[in-house]
Design an enzyme around this catalytic site. Structure first.
Site, PDB file in Angstrom:
ATOM      1  N   LYS A  54      46.133  39.052  28.522  1.00 16.98           N
ATOM      2  CA  LYS A  54      45.644  37.666  28.574  1.00 16.98           C
ATOM      3  C   LYS A  54      44.933  37.318  27.269  1.00 16.98           C
ATOM      4  CE  LYS A  54      45.326  37.320  33.587  1.00 16.98           C
ATOM      5  NZ  LYS A  54      44.519  37.510  34.792  1.00 16.98           N
ATOM      6  N   GLN A  98      38.816  38.552  36.964  1.00 16.14           N
ATOM      7  CA  GLN A  98      39.964  39.389  37.298  1.00 16.14           C
ATOM      8  C   GLN A  98      39.703  40.122  38.615  1.00 16.14           C
ATOM      9  OE1 GLN A  98      42.832  39.293  35.599  1.00 16.14           O
ATOM     10  NE2 GLN A  98      43.805  40.810  36.912  1.00 16.14           N
ATOM     11  N   ASP A 121      42.559  29.763  37.761  1.00 14.39           N
ATOM     12  CA  ASP A 121      43.329  30.628  38.670  1.00 14.39           C
ATOM     13  C   ASP A 121      43.790  29.833  39.895  1.00 14.39           C
ATOM     14  OD1 ASP A 121      43.925  33.283  38.090  1.00 14.39           O
ATOM     15  OD2 ASP A 121      41.889  33.991  38.512  1.00 14.39           O
TER      16      ASP A 121
END
Ligand code: GUN
Length: 286
Positions: A54, A98, A121
């Site tokens: 990422k 995460q 997200d």
């Protein structure tokens, strides 16, 4: 039939390039670079790979990377305090934590603390609710990336029998909503489903995200079906393997995603897409 390969790596590279060009254009017009904060707590090896990828994608696309790696023993209060700080920072457009997080941290509390307008997200109940009510703003990256890939086949989804295997918040449930919004007839299967082979054998489109290597057998697949494999499982010999028995399934499907190089790269490209959307497009009404 031998399936055509849905090349997620190539589609994601194309999407990342178009994002980079848009960022250049916006920056030239005086707008800020999109800022993305990826927070990782602890040292989960799979997460380390994702977070590194990422970070690289972020830098290549011309984003401001404000990633943070916190020690595994960081308290929940400290993670929440960092989120508050990032929520208040105008140079940060997107925030993700995460998953999985260490056991002493409540993932739901973390997800709810991220401001819905920075929730790139798409996991906050506000954004899940918007997706469910056909007012999508920020949708979960993996299922939304799958929709981008499906568009590349040119096959209309309206009226297809779609079967989603796995009912997670990250993949299965938002995938079901995305497909429903495109007027597919969607069935969602999970560990309590009675006859999974039968369900899968009736599907024109199968999306599998369960995290069990080769769980969906190739001979369950209907001739000509589209097969999307979200699984990325690391085998003992270090190789990666999907949730679908690829070698057999590819002889029956019309389109299939490989692992690696299928859905995985689309998740990251879609994360950049969501972050850019926050930076330049969405108006936060909350
Ligand atoms: N863990 C596995 N997939 C994801 C994802 O898309 N976002 C976050 N935050 N964690 C994950």
């Amino acid at each position: 039939m031998s399936a055509k390969i849905l090349d997620g790596k190539a589609i994601a590279a194309e999407l990342r390039e178009s994002i980079r060009q848009e960022v250049d254009k916006q920056v030239a017009a005086g707008k800020p670079r999109p800022g993305l904060a990826v927070i990782m707590v602890g040292e989960d090896p799979a997460s380390q790979v994702y977070v590194r990828n990422k970070k690289i994608a972020c830098e290549k696309a011309g984003f401001k990377d404000v990633s943070q790696v916190l020690p595994a023993q960081t308290s929940q209060e400290d993670v929440l305090a960092l989120i508050d700080e990032l929520n208040a920072d105008d140079t940060v457009h997107g925030i993700i934590v995460q998953l999985p997080v260490p056991e002493h941290i409540n993932a739901e509390a973390i997800i709810e603390r991220i401001h819905p307008c920075k929730d790139v997200d798409g996991f906050h109940p506000y954004n899940v609710g918007r997706l469910a009510t056909r007012m999508m703003q920020l949708a979960p990256c993996t299922p939304h990336g799958v929709m981008t890939m499906l568009a590349k086949t040119g096959i209309p989804l309206r009226g297809l029998n779609a079967v989603v295997v796995g009912a997670s918040n990250i993949v299965g449930v938002p995938m079901m909503l995305e497909l429903l919004n495109e007027r597919a007839t969607v069935t969602i299967c999970h560990s309590a489903t009675k006859d999974l082979p039968k369900m899968v054998s009736e599907a024109d489109l199968v999306v599998v995200g369960v995290g069990i290597p080769n769980m969906v057998k190739g001979d369950w697949i209907k001739d000509g079906a589209i097969v999307i494999d979200v699984g990325i499982n690391r085998m003992e010999d270090g190789t990666l393997c999907g949730d679908v028995e690829f070698d057999v399934a590819k002889e029956k499907a019309s389109w299939i995603t490989p692992v690696p190089g299928g859905v995985g790269p689309m998740t990251i490209a879609t994360l950049l897409e969501n972050t850019m959307k926050v930076a330049y497009e969405l108006e936060c009404k909350l």
